[in-house]
Design a protein around this motif. Structure first.
Motif, PDB file in Angstrom:
ATOM      1  N   SER A 230      64.107   1.039 -10.299  1.00 35.52           N
ATOM      2  CA  SER A 230      63.644   1.831  -9.157  1.00 35.52           C
ATOM      3  C   SER A 230      64.617   1.698  -7.986  1.00 35.52           C
ATOM      4  CB  SER A 230      62.238   1.376  -8.757  1.00 35.52           C
ATOM      5  OG  SER A 230      61.780   2.084  -7.630  1.00 35.52           O
TER       6      SER A 230
ATOM      7  N   PHE B 262      66.427   4.823   2.986  1.00 34.71           N
ATOM      8  CA  PHE B 262      66.121   6.131   3.581  1.00 34.71           C
ATOM      9  C   PHE B 262      66.042   6.066   5.096  1.00 34.71           C
ATOM     10  CE2 PHE B 262      65.988   9.317   0.336  1.00 34.71           C
ATOM     11  CZ  PHE B 262      66.107   8.529  -0.801  1.00 34.71           C
TER      12      PHE B 262
ATOM     13  N   ALA C  40      61.176  -3.129  -4.528  1.00 33.70           N
ATOM     14  CA  ALA C  40      61.695  -1.764  -4.720  1.00 33.70           C
ATOM     15  C   ALA C  40      61.170  -0.826  -3.638  1.00 33.70           C
ATOM     16  CB  ALA C  40      61.324  -1.240  -6.106  1.00 33.70           C
TER      17      ALA C  40
ATOM     18  N   ARG D 212      67.618   3.851  -8.685  1.00 31.90           N
ATOM     19  CA  ARG D 212      67.252   5.263  -8.498  1.00 31.90           C
ATOM     20  C   ARG D 212      67.205   5.639  -7.022  1.00 31.90           C
ATOM     21  NH1 ARG D 212      61.691   7.852 -11.124  1.00 31.90           N
ATOM     22  NH2 ARG D 212      62.012  10.016 -10.436  1.00 31.90           N
ATOM     23  N   SER D 213      66.598   4.776  -6.197  1.00 29.22           N
ATOM     24  CA  SER D 213      66.534   5.051  -4.756  1.00 29.22           C
ATOM     25  C   SER D 213      67.918   5.017  -4.132  1.00 29.22           C
ATOM     26  CB  SER D 213      65.631   4.019  -4.061  1.00 29.22           C
ATOM     27  OG  SER D 213      64.291   4.164  -4.475  1.00 29.22           O
TER      28      SER D 213
ATOM     29  N   GLY E  18      70.779   5.719  -5.618  1.00 26.72           N
ATOM     30  CA  GLY E  18      71.457   6.951  -6.032  1.00 26.72           C
ATOM     31  C   GLY E  18      70.971   8.165  -5.252  1.00 26.72           C
ATOM     32  N   ALA E  19      69.656   8.189  -4.966  1.00 27.78           N
ATOM     33  CA  ALA E  19      69.084   9.326  -4.230  1.00 27.78           C
ATOM     34  C   ALA E  19      69.490   9.295  -2.759  1.00 27.78           C
ATOM     35  CB  ALA E  19      67.561   9.332  -4.360  1.00 27.78           C
ATOM     36  N   ALA E  20      69.736   8.097  -2.239  1.00 33.27           N
ATOM     37  CA  ALA E  20      70.113   7.975  -0.825  1.00 33.27           C
ATOM     38  C   ALA E  20      71.616   8.128  -0.619  1.00 33.27           C
ATOM     39  CB  ALA E  20      69.641   6.623  -0.282  1.00 33.27           C
TER      40      ALA E  20
ATOM     41  N   ALA F   2      70.265   7.228 -12.708  1.00 30.35           N
ATOM     42  CA  ALA F   2      70.987   6.832 -11.489  1.00 30.35           C
ATOM     43  C   ALA F   2      72.222   5.988 -11.818  1.00 30.35           C
ATOM     44  CB  ALA F   2      70.058   6.054 -10.551  1.00 30.35           C
TER      45      ALA F   2
ATOM     46  N   ALA G  13      63.573   1.126  -0.861  1.00 30.32           N
ATOM     47  CA  ALA G  13      63.493   2.568  -0.592  1.00 30.32           C
ATOM     48  C   ALA G  13      63.372   2.829   0.910  1.00 30.32           C
ATOM     49  CB  ALA G  13      62.301   3.178  -1.347  1.00 30.32           C
TER      50      ALA G  13
END
Lengths: 261, 261
Positions: free
Chosen positions: A131, A253, A245, A134-135, A137-139, A165, A249
């Motif tokens: 997780s 963010f 996790a 993934r966070s 990679g998304a950020a 990710a 996040a």
């Protein structure tokens, strides 16, 4: 496209060992990606796998057939197994019976951190590590450094939780985080429920390294002392701590929010 | 303090059924809390359990002995089991052999939402549901409404992941979320990777209801259409989506950040 029908086939035996044992995966420097989403993401982001393995029945699935076609166009090996043989390879119940065998990426570690990064100090739960990847990679964070006690990132559980990710990140494992922090040119923010400085009071517009620790004990005391900041996420309720996790996040963010404004 | 030594003891059989089966727990309206942290939190926040169950060996653990003493002071039943009998009751490997049997709280559902709340529409993974409850409790959100398809909140896995957050929350299960949203006096924010309105552009200083959906499919289309806002968490990287528990943490703490400033 080859077909293997014998349990004694050496390649099948190799696959079975990789599927069953984390030690075998580490030793071979290879891992298995399970299912349509991970295999598609690998093709999109990293190109051809070393090998594509598929069950006879799965060939009738249009998404799988498309992936097999892309593998063949890239001249990757494709091996078809009878469903009974494939079953022993997958940890996913009711999965689609598609696997990629890939070389585990092992990028050379940079001499120092220059871009935003995540430092994991003994984060043990594979779902949490996945997780967090993934966070990250998304950020838009691209580098992840893991201490020896952190869950092996290329295990099936971490791969599943991170949903691809891994393929946009540079992941460095078995890293001496102390040495890395010592040589860091960017702020190192150790997250802690006991810190005084609030997350929202830290200037996050430039690159920072997020240091996150073990689920129970948090960041170890030596690394905690080496960090440039000890930072807390202020709470509003009676529950005293966050899942690591979830905390990750919020941090990643909040940085993105500050960078956007 | 009583001691039970027979596998045929009716109370032991009842415990075994509750430990083994989610259906048995739902039917009985009772559940088991496993380990020191959950049992301590229950005592601190909810008082006496219906029953405290402990293994002979665990009585030598000072933390367990303290909990047993508190139970006896509250006149709760305490039953001691030989270690061999206790083993069949716990899902935690290398746990401390301490369980509370408690009535599953089933608070009456309010007619309408007036305070900030979380609405879970088919969130299936117990680890995700537990992490969401924990983040909600840490952010000061007090009400959680779950659709029939959401993981049962009082299962051992959800309880473990939430680390005691259950005991500071009002959790309503099998809720008709459509009817709840229809009668809502507060904004309902459906989280979606496809929405246009950015999280940071929404005024979150008053109470809001956070609507979160299934791990793969997200919030169902009917509920999505009923929400007052469809909201996206802006991303900065190539990874297209967040884990639902990570997204929940970002939302709850962005609300807390706005309320604090």
């Amino acid at each position: 496209m080859k077909t293997v029908t014998s349990r004694d086939n050496p390649f099948y035996k190799e696959l079975k060992a990789l599927a069953a044992s984390s030690q075998a995966r580490r030793k071979a420097g290879r891992t298995l990606l399970d299912g349509v989403h991970l295999c598609q993401s690998w093709l999109d982001l990293r190109g051809a796998p070393a090998h594509c393995i598929v069950s006879e029945e799965a060939l009738h699935n249009p998404e799988v057939a498309d992936i097999v076609e892309r593998c063949e166009a890239l001249r990757a090996h494709v091996t078809v197994l009878p469903d009974a043989l494939f079953g022993a390879l997958s940890q996913v119940e009711h999965g689609v019976n598609l696997l990629f065998l890939v070389e585990t990426p092992a990028p050379g570690q940079p001499a120092a951190m220059t871009v935003s990064a995540v430092l994991l100090d003994g984060v043990q739960d594979p779902g949490n590590v996945g997780s967090i990847l993934r966070s990250a990679g998304a950020a838009g964070i691209t580098q992840v450094f893991c201490s020896p006690g952190t869950a092996f990132c290329w295990s099936p559980k971490v791969l599943r939780a991170a949903m691809g990710a891994h393929f946009v990140l540079e992941i460095f494992e078995n890293v001496d985080l102390g040495a890395l922090i010592e040589q860091s040119n960017i702020p190192v923010l150790a997250m802690s429920g006991y810190a005084q400085q609030k997350l929202y009071e830290v200037d996050l517009r430039g690159p920072v390294a997020w240091l996150l620790g073990h689920e129970g004990q948090g960041v170890g005391p030596e690394l905690m002392a080496m960090a440039t900041h000890q930072v807390v996420i202020p709470h509003g309720g009676q529950v005293e701590s966050l899942n690591v996790a979830a905390a990750a996040a919020i941090c990643f963010f909040e940085q993105l929010r500050q960078q956007g404004s």
